[in-house]
Design a protein around this motif. Structure first.
Motif, mmCIF file in Angstrom:
data_model
loop_
_atom_site.group_PDB
_atom_site.id
_atom_site.type_symbol
_atom_site.label_atom_id
_atom_site.label_comp_id
_atom_site.label_asym_id
_atom_site.label_seq_id
_atom_site.Cartn_x
_atom_site.Cartn_y
_atom_site.Cartn_z
ATOM 1 N N ILE A 7 0.879 -1.201 0.025
ATOM 2 C CA ILE A 7 -0.038 0.154 0.119
ATOM 3 C C ILE A 7 0.814 1.312 -0.025
ATOM 4 O O ILE A 7 1.838 1.154 0.630
ATOM 5 N N ILE A 15 -3.761 4.517 5.004
ATOM 6 C CA ILE A 15 -2.871 3.332 5.078
ATOM 7 C C ILE A 15 -3.540 2.286 6.208
ATOM 8 O O ILE A 15 -3.989 1.071 5.769
ATOM 9 N N HIS A 16 -3.728 2.821 7.507
ATOM 10 C CA HIS A 16 -4.235 1.930 8.516
ATOM 11 C C HIS A 16 -5.740 1.607 7.971
ATOM 12 O O HIS A 16 -6.147 0.389 8.253
ATOM 13 N N LYS A 19 -5.676 -1.097 5.371
ATOM 14 C CA LYS A 19 -5.045 -2.391 6.091
ATOM 15 C C LYS A 19 -6.159 -2.878 6.763
ATOM 16 O O LYS A 19 -6.481 -4.295 6.912
ATOM 17 N N GLU A 20 -7.006 -2.241 7.405
ATOM 18 C CA GLU A 20 -8.382 -2.460 8.314
ATOM 19 C C GLU A 20 -9.306 -3.190 7.222
ATOM 20 O O GLU A 20 -9.993 -4.233 7.603
ATOM 21 N N LEU A 22 -8.896 -4.667 4.573
ATOM 22 C CA LEU A 22 -8.226 -5.902 3.910
ATOM 23 C C LEU A 22 -7.933 -7.051 5.129
ATOM 24 O O LEU A 22 -7.973 -8.204 4.613
ATOM 25 N N SER A 23 -8.114 -6.716 6.229
ATOM 26 C CA SER A 23 -7.801 -7.663 7.256
ATOM 27 C C SER A 23 -8.979 -8.634 7.516
ATOM 28 O O SER A 23 -8.964 -9.792 7.967
ATOM 29 N N SER A 29 -2.297 -10.629 2.328
ATOM 30 C CA SER A 29 -1.566 -10.210 3.352
ATOM 31 C C SER A 29 -0.640 -8.928 3.006
ATOM 32 O O SER A 29 -0.181 -8.891 1.685
ATOM 33 N N VAL A 30 -0.720 -7.807 3.635
ATOM 34 C CA VAL A 30 -0.044 -6.560 3.438
ATOM 35 C C VAL A 30 1.299 -6.928 3.845
ATOM 36 O O VAL A 30 1.775 -7.016 4.863
ATOM 37 N N HIS A 32 4.150 -4.655 2.759
ATOM 38 C CA HIS A 32 4.889 -3.622 3.232
ATOM 39 C C HIS A 32 3.884 -2.104 2.998
ATOM 40 O O HIS A 32 3.114 -2.467 2.094
ATOM 41 N N THR A 33 4.184 -1.119 3.451
ATOM 42 C CA THR A 33 3.587 0.021 3.177
ATOM 43 C C THR A 33 4.556 1.281 2.874
ATOM 44 O O THR A 33 5.598 1.069 3.669
#
Length: 216
Positions: A7, A15-16, A19-20, A22-23, A29-30, A32-33
């Motif tokens: 991301i 970004i957070h 990620k949330e 996609l969780s 699987s993330v 890296h950002t």
């Protein structure tokens, strides 16, 4: 098998939030950002074992469109979805030209984002309906894009172009003022006008847009 995602966004809160979203999905699987394109390119040099990148457009240092172009040149196997708050015609056109595989808005819900990622990795193109319509419109009327470029080129004064040229060399406001025999406050005013006319919010965007439109 877990899909490896990166991301890129200059807003750590967003970004957070991504990620949330996609969780909820175990198959993603993330890895890296990054906060800008330059940071992403450094990380890809260390490890480019990434399936797909979710890329913001408007970022400092290196924007999403420039970064997409560079990633596609070096790592053509990596898919890229532009994930942006804006669906303006020019961004869509430039993103597609740079090699983006999809274009979604940040307000997208988790399920649609997940489906968009899977579609793109399976050879499709993730696009929300409003962007798909705009893309069709751009394909039907490519002359519109040219007209926008022409209008913007005409709208900048000779002095504003001179300031932009100095800006593109990475010079400070003080140095630009000295070189053009202006006061720093006049240079600042010119730059404010340039931003308004080009509809940008940063020096990098202004210079890039001016180059894209052959203004400098």
């Amino acid at each position: 098998m877990s899909l490896k995602i990166a991301i890129v966004d200059d807003n750590s809160f967003l970004i957070h939030a991504i990620k949330e979203k996609l969780s909820f999905f175990e198959d993603i699987s993330v890895k890296h950002t990054s906060l800008n394109g330059s940071e992403l390119l450094t990380k890809l040099q260390d490890n480019h074992n990434i399936d797909l990148i979710l890329m913001d457009i408007e970022m400092p240092v290196l924007n999403g469109i420039e970064t997409t172009q560079m990633v596609k040149q070096k790592y053509p196997q990596i898919k890229i979805i532009m994930l942006t708050a804006f669906d303006n015609d020019e961004n869509i056109f430039n993103a597609i030209k740079a090699g983006a595989d999809g274009y979604l808005l940040k307000e997208i819900n988790p399920e649609d984002l997940h489906n968009g990622i899977l579609d793109t990795l399976n050879g499709g193109a993730a696009m929300n309906p409003s962007i798909a319509l705009k893309t069709l419109k751009l394909l039907r009327n490519p002359i519109d894009i040219q007209n926008v470029n022409d209008q913007e080129e005409i709208s900048l004064s000779k002095r504003e172009v001179e300031v932009l040229e100095q800006l593109s060399k990475g010079l400070s406001y003080t140095l630009i003022a000295e070189n053009l025999f202006l006061s720093p406050s006049t240079v600042r005013k010119h730059i404010e006008n340039i931003y308004k006319k080009l509809q940008v919010h940063s020096k990098i965007e202004a210079v890039q847009k001016a180059k894209n439109h052959n203004i400098i």
